[in-house]
Design an enzyme around this catalytic site. Structure first.
Site, PDB file in Angstrom:
ATOM      1  CB  CYS A 379     -15.019  -7.056  16.716  1.00 26.62           C
ATOM      2  SG  CYS A 379     -16.098  -5.693  17.170  1.00 26.62           S
ATOM      3  CG  HIS A 542     -20.436  -2.643  13.320  1.00 27.30           C
ATOM      4  ND1 HIS A 542     -20.705  -3.996  13.420  1.00 27.30           N
ATOM      5  CD2 HIS A 542     -19.126  -2.515  13.648  1.00 27.30           C
ATOM      6  CE1 HIS A 542     -19.613  -4.641  13.804  1.00 27.30           C
ATOM      7  NE2 HIS A 542     -18.628  -3.764  13.944  1.00 27.30           N
TER       8      HIS A 542
END
Length: 622
Positions: A379, A542
């Site tokens: 990611c 995040h």
């Protein structure tokens, strides 16, 4: 051995050679520029600057090849030992050692890899660095001596034999016949084995003596492809004719030769035109005594002219024009005399797609699963989304005893030796830039258990194994690196938007001293890049990878939204569990692993999403 197996082995060999050369093309071009510009016969002769030419071709370029070859085999340790080994052939030979570097670089990586396998798990704690450093040094020294006294001289003999064969072809005007092999090989994606395995090393040795080489343009000449596409523009039919003009621009100026392959495959007779055009280009170069100063990659006319020496400009230009003209004329005749193409343009494009995949180790759109050793879930930041996905897949892999390493990484840190890369569909294009030789799987949900189950089943089937599931994965036995506590859990929350939920999680991370206040905005920026909704009612917001410097200590906050918060694209993509993550390293992965281990049980997920008992959450995640 069948013909297809032989072709696959040649393709794999070519791919490995290409992976050694391509990462260092910039260095070759830099050397080519310096050679073309500053040597006595260059565009702007400069005796002082020209001193760079010999050290670069003697030391820098072979060492880069050897370093990269070792790295492909065994990472950084293989790279270091490969470079040390390459130094042996470089110093022990009087000619540029590119063929030698392509041999001993991977050899150094292979030897240290075998050594590491033997000592794996046998080194006492505290002695790892000592053993690693001294083993690399000693093995590198021994291999350098072997290269100096044995391998180097052997490669010189082989190089002289090849050079003699090339001289014979040049003296007897046979060099144009190489196009009989090269042009069909390009269509079949076998060009890397020929170009980087033979032409580039021979070209560099020839350029070291004559400041230029014809070999750099035998495969890279954009003329034949241009002639073919121009013929389709004027005499083609249907979709092929309509797309030929755009393809010609991409091919000639962008250097992407594979774009014309479907045009040949839909009418295989046109390979005659490509061969004749290629032979004309090579013949023209021999008449003018022209060549390039370094490899032209990609094969764009811009790249070709950029590394063309001053005294070869006319010959190179004439070669490209003549090759294009001959190919155009013959292609036009063949197109006009052909009533129906053997294949439709779409079918031809599909054939090219399959052949390209086959050249990369992929068959029929699927990877050759028998040799998969490394799977990476990636990611943007390599923290939340990918960690969760990797946790799910890793557990399934470990439960079946498959010897496959599953890790999660940021896309920017993807290695070149990964077999399979799994990432979000919006990030796949970026991932392919960093790991072009891997097989890429796109998903919309990092917790797509069905996708992971299918992949594991395919892996098992490919190996012909009978897999017995384990009762406990390795993850369950690991000692937690980060422990979730009561003050990090927030239940019964509500939020109107995902931005509100992310800000709440970020603010709690700030209040608990895990991050600086600027990290909150980085979390929102990460969400704008790609949604952190994973599926199964879970989101893991995040910060971006650039925001890791804003993390003070690793921390996680568990936020429960029983009514759900819209995170995903679809109406049902509502997150009831929002886990805010701040991590500098991998200390948060234990909590992530505990959560992913629970994902196969819908009752546990439902309990986490609805319970009002903090201790119940702790019991599940610790």
């Amino acid at each position: 051995m069948t013909t297809s197996n032989i072709k696959l082995k040649v393709q794999n060999f070519g791919r490995f050679l290409s992976n050694m050369v391509m990462p260092n093309i910039g260095a070759f071009i830099a050397w080519g520029f310096i050679t073309a510009i500053f040597i006595p016969t260059g565009w702007y002769p400069n005796k002082t600057v020209a001193k760079l030419v010999s050290p670069m071709i003697t030391y820098l370029l072979p060492l880069l090849i050897g370093y990269t070859g070792g790295k492909l085999v065994h990472g950084e340790r293989g790279a270091v030992v490969g470079a040390i080994t390459t130094m042996g052939v470089v110093v022990g030979s009087a000619i540029p050692m590119f063929l030698g570097a392509m041999i001993v670089g991977p050899l150094g990586g292979w030897v240290i890899k075998q050594f590491d396998k033997v000592i794996d798990g046998k080194i006492k704690s505290g002695f790892e660095m000592l053993v690693n450093n001294f083993s690399a040094g000693i093995i590198g020294m021994l291999l350098a001596l072997l290269s100096f006294f044995a391998i180097g001289p052997s490669v010189v003999v082989a190089s002289n034999v090849l050079a003699s064969g090339v001289d014979f072809m040049v003296q007897h005007n046979l060099l144009p016949l190489t196009s009989v092999i090269v042009e069909p090989a390009k269509i079949l994606f076998l060009n890397n084995a020929i170009n980087h395995g033979v032409f580039s090393p021979l070209g560099i040795q020839q350029a070291a003596e004559h400041a230029q080489s014809i070999f750099f343009l035998i495969e890279a000449n954009p003329g034949p492809g241009l002639g073919l596409l121009l013929a389709y523009m004027f005499f083609g039919k249907g979709a092929a004719k309509g797309s030929a003009s755009g393809a010609a621009i991409i091919h000639f100026f962008g250097g992407i030769h594979e774009i014309y392959f479907p045009y040949v495959l839909m009418n295989p007779r046109l390979i005659i035109a490509m061969i004749c055009g290629g032979m004309t280009g090579v013949f023209t170069l021999t008449i003018f005594g022209a060549g390039l100063s370094s490899p032209a990659s990609p094969g764009s006319i811009i790249a070709v002219l950029a590394v063309t020496p001053k005294d070869s400009l006319l010959g190179v230009s004439a070669s490209v024009i003549a090759a294009a003209a001959v190919t155009f004329i013959i292609s036009a005749i063949l197109l006009k005399t052909t009533k129906n193409a053997d294949k439709s343009f779409e079918d031809a494009k599909y054939d090219v797609y399959n052949m390209k995949n086959e050249a990369k180790g992929v068959t029929n759109g699927k990877l050759d699963l028998t040799n998969v050793k490394k799977i990476i879930v990636a990611c943007d930041a390599g923290m939340g989304s990918s960690a969760m996905g990797a946790g799910v897949l890793r557990k399934k892999i470990e439960d079946t005893h498959l010897d496959i390493n599953v890790t999660n990484l940021a896309i920017n840190n993807l290695p070149t030796d990964a077999d399979i890369i799994i990432t979000h569909k919006d990030l796949t294009a970026r991932a392919k830039q960093y790991a072009p030789n891997a097989y890429h799987i796109s998903l919309t949900n990092f917790l797509d258990s069905d996708l992971y189950n299918q992949l594991v089943n395919d892996l098992i089937k490919a190996r012909g194994q009978e897999i017995a599931p384990t009762t406990q994965s390795k993850t369950d036995s690991q000692q937690p690196l980060f422990k979730l506590n009561e003050t990090n859990i927030f239940l019964g929350l509500t939020a109107q938007t995902k931005e509100e939920a992310i800000r709440f999680a970020g603010q709690k991370l700030v209040e608990k001293g895990y991050v600086k206040p600027t990290y909150v905005e980085a979390m929102l920026e990460r969400e704008r890049l790609t949604s952190t909704y994973l599926g199964e009612s879970i989101a893991v917001p995040h910060g971006t990878i650039e925001a890791k410097d804003d993390v003070i200590n690793t921390g996680i906050v568990f936020c429960q939204y029983p009514a759900g918060v819209q995170f995903g694209e679809e109406e049902q993509d509502k997150a009831k569990i929002v886990i805010g993550i701040a991590a500098r390293n991998n200390e948060h992965l234990d909590v992530i692993a505990k959560l992913t281990n629970a994902l196969d049980d819908e009752k546990i997920i439902a309990k986490l999403a609805t319970t009002n008992n903090i201790l119940e959450v702790l019991a599940i995640l610790s």
